[in-house]
Design an enzyme around this catalytic site. Structure first.
Site, short mmCIF file in Angstrom:
data_model
loop_
_atom_site.label_atom_id
_atom_site.label_comp_id
_atom_site.label_asym_id
_atom_site.label_seq_id
_atom_site.Cartn_x
_atom_site.Cartn_y
_atom_site.Cartn_z
N ASP A 185 0.82 -1.21 0.00
CA ASP A 185 0.00 0.00 0.00
C ASP A 185 0.85 1.26 0.00
OD1 ASP A 185 -2.70 1.28 0.43
OD2 ASP A 185 -1.68 2.00 2.23
N GLU A 207 1.11 -0.58 -5.14
CA GLU A 207 0.15 0.48 -5.40
C GLU A 207 0.98 1.77 -5.49
OE1 GLU A 207 -3.50 3.07 -3.56
OE2 GLU A 207 -1.83 2.36 -2.35
#
Length: 800
Positions: A475, A528
């Site tokens: 993330d 990401e």
């Protein structure tokens, strides 16, 4: 970077001088002089005891004098040398770095000195082979005496309180339960199995069952273990410092699985803080914050899956992902209940993988798991770590891979967790400008510190090895890579070369990826990353970050802008759908329609579409057909597979009632779900759609410039050259006799998927007969086909 694997034989052997306890009546009693009651002390917090061997009772209302001394012939228990005031003060204040040097048994001249710290005890008696010796009370819970023995025996303690007495092992008679190799690797930041060295580990040490507690706190003046086994008063359980490693250790005999604990840390300024274990493998259910002693007992049955998962590189294999927020997928289900429902549902829809939003322990459910406090513990909200293993096992046995969101970019500021863990910045950067995350009110890790980097690298491989996770979606990578991320001028300082790149974070990500891939064949890491950072999915030995895949945020944004426009305006945004092919092969991409796109006012996917309800669903289906045919892997968030109209909420999850046959419009939603199942079915059976996702020769435009028609037509090819023709019509009109150039070779082209079929909720405009190429040049090809394009639909053709 390669690190040596720590030895599993790191526990020291028991001293030769120790003898087994005799299974016979006590033969002698050594006497102790009479002592007054111990000094009064504030009673500890009441809690349920779990380990009798280390338990402490309620405080007596009035301290009673120990038993009167009894003669033992010519032998007498001699008084111990009093502790220096400084040592005594530091020990009682929890500030001593070497409590084992003061407590326990030590050879002194011709005897053995034993000193015990047991707050609130009336008396402490030493039990050994043929020996029963009451110790002298020194006040403040300290008891001591010198036994006239030639060597240290193996002994136990009989501790008497006002209303009960317990027989226990003395924690301070044990050697360190952590080996030198472990400590060396921790100091170097190269312990790839850090979870075997730090935290709470049930084990047998020197022939005694108990739990070894270890914690890294280099700035602490002292550390104590407290828990439900000592009524949350750690006074009698100080830990020892293991040299320059910054690690503190204590083996507690008799304490086992299920015990609750925390660390009482004395900060550099002398104040105390109660902290959960950063390496805890299990935690209390939030909002409770204690760590829980645990061990793995699950017997895996996914051997077939694990043996074959790395047989085909992920970028050359089908990869269709269903993103799930476990607590809200079907609210109230445990991990084991989810194991009964989730694998069957995902398998029916044909997805190859599930991606779980963060399962690491987090205090605030509204963060969806992205503000982690327990990096090594699956959230207890749905069960134990073994229950989570059971869920992963069930998914694997159903043929479904498991990807987990992993959050090494930041952590929250909760004062019982990682923030200023030992009184100073430890896991976070010491420069406040580098430590504070400007967007989320959290703290960023200090990636340049070897031990912190080790904590995170080991955590990545921990999930893969201990829970059989098949992939980590990392993330917020962009927030890690840039020193000026969300910062204004003056709020950040450049790196040593004057640039904005966070070189420590780059090094960390490279090390993490290299370590995960080396240790876990078949696992994939996914970034990401929302910027144009070069080489995200390039190998580390070629200067890249080393990820296997990267979310294509540009494609997601551009394509959603296009489909949100009214069809009459789409011709002005045609390049939003074609621009992705300019950079499609610069990285190995995943096309994500994730949770981030269906919350916080962004609307559900179907609700982004213009027009009435029929047109919204038609646009939704056409978009999914385009997405599944586009180069790159696919990810779809739960609820979007059946065109849920409402935004997702972690409070209630998907609107499953929309699929209930009793609901009048349920067919509208069941039709979309059936389409998703068919998309995955045809996708999995058609190598042209995934085998060359990362190679330019796997794609060719037929017509990427039909802006006036709102049409996109392209070819996909597998490794043998076998083609698939995908055509999307994002206009609400039927286009008859639409001519498209096709490659030479196939004599017939058959429709294999049409998002406008009636069973999906469409108008059922189809090409029922195979298309026969004609010698009519079109789109730069000598032959072409004439077809019918349904309204707001995507159609796939394959050679018949």
């Amino acid at each position: 970077m390669t690190a040596r694997k720590p030895s599993r034989k790191s526990e020291p052997a028991a001293p030769a001088a120790e003898l087994p306890l005799a299974e016979e009546p006590i033969a002698a009693t050594l006497s102790s002089p009479t002592a007054g009651p111990p000094a009064k002390k504030r009673a500890p917090k009441k809690a349920a005891a779990t380990g009798a061997a280390a338990a402490a009772p309620k405080r007596a209302k009035k301290a009673a004098a120990p038993p009167k001394p009894r003669s033992a012939g010519s032998q007498e228990l001699r008084p111990a040398t009093p502790l220096h005031d400084a040592d005594r003060g530091r020990l009682l204040a929890g500030e001593h770095h070497d409590p084992h040097g003061l407590l326990g048994a030590h050879q002194v001249g011709d005897g053995v000195e034993i000193r015990v710290l047991r707050p609130f005890a009336r008396s402490v008696t030493v039990l050994a082979k043929g020996l029963r010796a009451p110790l002298h009370s020194d006040g403040d819970g300290l008891f001591s005496g010198v036994l006239p023995l030639p060597s240290v025996p193996e002994y136990r303690l009989l501790v008497a309180y006002e209303d009960n007495e317990i027989e226990v092992h003395d924690p301070y008679r044990f050697l360190p339960a952590l080996g030198e190799l472990d400590l060396h690797l921790i100091r170097e930041g190269r312990h790839e199995e850090l979870w075997t060295a730090l935290g709470a580990r049930p084990m047998e040490h020197q022939g005694v069952a108990g739990t070894r507690f270890t914690v890294w706190a280099p700035n602490a003046r002292g550390v104590r273990v407290c828990g439900d086994f000592n009524y949350w008063d750690g006074t009698g359980f100080p830990m020892r410092s293991l040299g320059s490693s910054g690690v503190w250790e204590l083996f507690l005999p008799g304490t086992g699985e299920g015990a609750l604990y925390k660390f009482d840390i004395c900060r550099p300024d002398g104040s105390h803080t109660m902290r959960s274990d950063p390496m805890a493998r299990h935690t209390e259910v939030p909002p409770a914050t204690a760590s829980v002693v645990t061990a793995a007992h699950h017997e895996w049955r996914d051997q077939e899956w694990m043996a074959k998962r790395g047989s085909v590189p992920v970028h050359e294999a089908p990869f269709s992902v269903y993103e799930v927020h476990l607590p809200s997928w079907r609210p109230g289900l445990s991990y084991r209940q989810l194991a009964e429902q989730l694998p069957a549902y995902v398998k029916e829809l044909g997805f190859t993988h599930v991606e779980l939003m963060p399962v690491s322990e987090h205090p605030f459910g509204g963060s969806w798991g992205y503000q982690v406090t327990g990096f090594y513990a699956p959230t207890s909200r749905m069960g134990s770590p073994d229950d989570f293993r059971f869920l992963v096992d069930a998914l694997h046995r159903a043929g479904i891979g498991v990807i987990m969101d992993w959050v090494p970019a930041h952590f929250p500021r909760d004062d019982w967790a990682l923030a200023e863990f030992d009184g100073r910045p430890l896991y976070e950067h010491e420069d406040p400008r580098r430590a504070a995350h400007p967007d989320w009110g959290t703290l960023e890790f200090d990636y340049g510190r070897a031990e912190v980097r080790n904590f995170l690298v080991a955590n990545a491989t921990y999930w893969c090895e201990q829970f059989h996770i098949d992939g980590l979606r990392v993330d917020a990578v962009a927030s890690m890579l840039y020193l000026d991320y969300s910062r204004e001028d003056g709020q950040w300082s450049p790196n040593e070369f004057g640039g904005r790149e966070n070189l420590d974070a780059v090094s960390f990500l490279q090390e993490m990826n290299a370590t995960v891939y080396r240790r876990n064949p078949g696992v994939v890491t996914i970034a990401e990353e929302s910027t144009a950072w070069e080489g995200v999915t390039r190998a580390t030995d070629h200067g890249g970050l080393g990820f296997g895949l990267k979310w294509n945020m540009g494609w997601m944004h551009d394509s959603l802008v296009y489909v949100s426009k009214e069809p009459v305006h789409r011709k002005y945004h045609h390049n939003e759908m074609t621009f992705s092919m300019v950079y499609a092969y610069s990285e190995n991409y995943v096309l994500p329609i994730s949770h981030d796109e269906v919350v916080h006012g962004k609307q559900a996917l179907v609700s982004k579409m213009p027009g009435d309800w029929w047109q919204q669903r038609a646009n939704h289906r056409a978009y999914l057909g385009f997405m599944w045919a586009h180069p790159g892997k696919q990810l779809l968030f739960m609820g979007q597979e059946f065109a849920q109209g409402a935004e997702w909420s972690e409070g209630h999850g998907p609107d499953w009632w929309l699929l209930d046959p009793a609901y009048e419009a349920s067919g509208d939603h069941r039709g979309v779900r059936e389409l998703v199942g068919d998309l995955n079915k045809v996708y999995g059976a058609t190598p042209a759609l995934w085998q060359r996702d990362t190679r330019p020769e796997g794609f060719a435009w037929v017509d990427g410039g039909a802006a006036e028609d709102n049409v996109f037509a392209f070819l996909r090819h597998d490794a043998k050259g076998a083609p698939l023709l995908a055509v999307s019509n994002f206009s609400p009109v039927v286009r008859h006799d639409y001519r498209l150039g096709v490659p030479e070779g196939p004599r017939l082209w058959a429709e294999v998927l049409n998002t406008d079929e009636a069973r999906y909720g469409g108008s059922d405009v189809r090409n029922e007969e195979p298309l026969k190429p004609e010698d009519v040049p079109s789109h730069g090809r000598p032959s072409s086909v004439s077809l019918t394009l349904p309204p707001l639909a995507t159609v796939w053709f394959k050679p018949a």
